[in-house]
Motif scaffolding. Structure first.
Motif, PDB file in Angstrom:
ATOM      1  N   ALA A   1      19.399  -1.818  29.982  1.00 20.27           N
ATOM      2  CA  ALA A   1      20.401  -0.767  30.233  1.00 20.27           C
ATOM      3  C   ALA A   1      19.755   0.225  31.197  1.00 20.27           C
ATOM      4  O   ALA A   1      18.526   0.368  31.193  1.00 20.27           O
ATOM      5  N   PRO A   2      20.569   0.918  31.993  1.00 20.51           N
ATOM      6  CA  PRO A   2      19.971   1.961  32.843  1.00 20.51           C
ATOM      7  C   PRO A   2      19.262   3.000  31.966  1.00 20.51           C
ATOM      8  O   PRO A   2      19.759   3.360  30.893  1.00 20.51           O
TER       9      PRO A   2
ATOM     10  N   THR B   1      19.497  -9.583  21.937  1.00 22.04           N
ATOM     11  CA  THR B   1      18.797  -8.457  22.569  1.00 22.04           C
ATOM     12  C   THR B   1      17.322  -8.448  22.166  1.00 22.04           C
ATOM     13  O   THR B   1      16.434  -8.267  23.014  1.00 22.04           O
ATOM     14  N   LEU B   2      17.046  -8.651  20.890  1.00 19.92           N
ATOM     15  CA  LEU B   2      15.653  -8.703  20.430  1.00 19.92           C
ATOM     16  C   LEU B   2      14.913  -9.854  21.110  1.00 19.92           C
ATOM     17  O   LEU B   2      13.765  -9.707  21.550  1.00 19.92           O
TER      18      LEU B   2
ATOM     19  N   LEU C   1      17.553   0.075  20.975  1.00 19.25           N
ATOM     20  CA  LEU C   1      16.560  -0.923  21.401  1.00 19.25           C
ATOM     21  C   LEU C   1      16.335  -0.855  22.917  1.00 19.25           C
ATOM     22  O   LEU C   1      15.187  -0.914  23.388  1.00 19.25           O
ATOM     23  N   ALA C   2      17.429  -0.745  23.659  1.00 21.19           N
ATOM     24  CA  ALA C   2      17.297  -0.693  25.127  1.00 21.19           C
ATOM     25  C   ALA C   2      16.489   0.535  25.538  1.00 21.19           C
ATOM     26  O   ALA C   2      15.588   0.451  26.392  1.00 21.19           O
TER      27      ALA C   2
ATOM     28  N   ASP D   1      24.114 -12.246  36.348  1.00 16.00           N
ATOM     29  CA  ASP D   1      22.746 -12.546  36.781  1.00 16.00           C
ATOM     30  C   ASP D   1      21.686 -11.690  36.113  1.00 16.00           C
ATOM     31  O   ASP D   1      20.511 -12.012  36.166  1.00 16.00           O
ATOM     32  N   GLN D   2      22.115 -10.577  35.529  1.00 13.57           N
ATOM     33  CA  GLN D   2      21.126  -9.663  34.958  1.00 13.57           C
ATOM     34  C   GLN D   2      21.495  -9.382  33.512  1.00 13.57           C
ATOM     35  O   GLN D   2      22.616  -8.937  33.238  1.00 13.57           O
ATOM     36  N   PRO D   3      20.568  -9.593  32.597  1.00 20.84           N
ATOM     37  CA  PRO D   3      20.896  -9.340  31.193  1.00 20.84           C
ATOM     38  C   PRO D   3      21.064  -7.859  30.930  1.00 20.84           C
ATOM     39  O   PRO D   3      20.374  -7.025  31.523  1.00 20.84           O
ATOM     40  N   SER D   4      21.996  -7.536  30.067  1.00 15.04           N
ATOM     41  CA  SER D   4      22.189  -6.133  29.675  1.00 15.04           C
ATOM     42  C   SER D   4      22.794  -6.127  28.272  1.00 15.04           C
ATOM     43  O   SER D   4      23.429  -7.105  27.851  1.00 15.04           O
ATOM     44  N   ILE D   5      22.610  -5.024  27.591  1.00 16.32           N
ATOM     45  CA  ILE D   5      23.195  -4.949  26.247  1.00 16.32           C
ATOM     46  C   ILE D   5      24.714  -4.965  26.323  1.00 16.32           C
ATOM     47  O   ILE D   5      25.375  -5.515  25.440  1.00 16.32           O
ATOM     48  N   LEU D   6      25.289  -4.395  27.383  1.00 16.73           N
ATOM     49  CA  LEU D   6      26.752  -4.435  27.492  1.00 16.73           C
ATOM     50  C   LEU D   6      27.218  -5.866  27.749  1.00 16.73           C
ATOM     51  O   LEU D   6      28.208  -6.323  27.153  1.00 16.73           O
TER      52      LEU D   6
END
Ligand SMILES: N[C@@H](CCC(=O)N[C@@H](CS)C(=O)NCC(=O)O)C(=O)O
Length: 221
Positions: A80-81, A18-19, A72-73, A154-159
């Motif tokens: 994240a939304p 994530t960082l 962080l998000a 296709d899209q990075p996310s913390i989840l």
């Protein structure tokens, strides 16, 4: 500047990716278990149970993987939304589902000796943990099959990173013992893991921790 307290291939991996994905500067500090660093007063002041990870931030130390990822998000407005986004509710629900149900079940499957209480209790404990992990994986797979932006290949996310790291660990079994969980039914989650492991942030983390290039779908233990 953040400081990530980590051990190789521990839950700190999701924080590191994530960082990297956020592109923010950070330093890391490897905790030496053999030297008992996790039990030192200095580390316990950051993480009272001596667990990995902990992240030092300008707002003070944070522990619990999910809390760190969400902080962080939100702080950096990515992965994240945002709090006012229409899909924040759905995202939060499944993010907390993963951290409350899947993460502990995975730890219980892999390390029953830490959690079952006694060797005699381990077989029943593992059976229950496998069932709980499969239930959580089925639910998350159903969610991922709809390809929401916050759990997508296709899209990075913390989840996405969090769940992919947990899938990685489920490829692990003790020498001479079979895998406890058959991951093949979870095709949508596999697609998320396969998509996210090709991201530069994940490849960089893999290089930083020496984990090989297919860290989520075909880990090299
Ligand atoms: N709920 C905690 C779990 C942390 C946890 O169990 N970390 C493991 C490594 S992945 C650990 O520190 N294990 C060392 C031990 O149990 O002594 C979180 O998400 O931060």
């Amino acid at each position: 500047m953040y400081l990530l307290h980590y051990r190789v291939d521990n839950a700190s991996l999701a924080v590191r990716i994530t960082l990297n994905e956020l592109g923010v500067p950070y330093r890391d500090k490897l905790l030496n278990r053999e030297a008992g660093e996790q039990d030192s007063a200095a580390y316990r002041a950051l993480q009272p149970l001596g667990l990995i990870p902990a992240l030092e931030t300008p707002d003070g130390p944070i522990f619990e993987t999910a809390a760190i990822l969400l902080w962080l998000a939100d702080r950096h407005g990515a992965l994240a939304p945002t709090p006012s986004a229409p899909d924040r509710a759905a995202f939060l629900k499944w993010f907390f589902f993963a951290t409350s149900h899947l993460h502990p079940a995975v730890l219980h499957v892999l390390y029953p000796e830490k959690y079952a209480g006694s060797p005699a209790a381990e077989p029943a404990f593992v059976r229950l943990a496998v069932a709980r992990a499969n239930l959580a994986l089925s639910e998350l797979d159903r969610v991922a099959a709809a390809r929401p932006a916050w759990l997508s290949p296709d899209q990075p996310s913390i989840l996405g990173f969090y769940v992919a790291m947990l899938l990685r660990w489920l490829h692990y079994s003790k020498p001479g013992t079979p895998l406890q969980i058959d991951l093949s039914p979870y095709r949508a989650l596999h697609a998320v893991a396969a998509g996210l492991e090709t991201r530069p942030a994940a490849l960089k983390a893999a290089a930083q921790e020496g984990l090989g290039s297919t860290i989520f779908t075909n880990p090299d233990y």
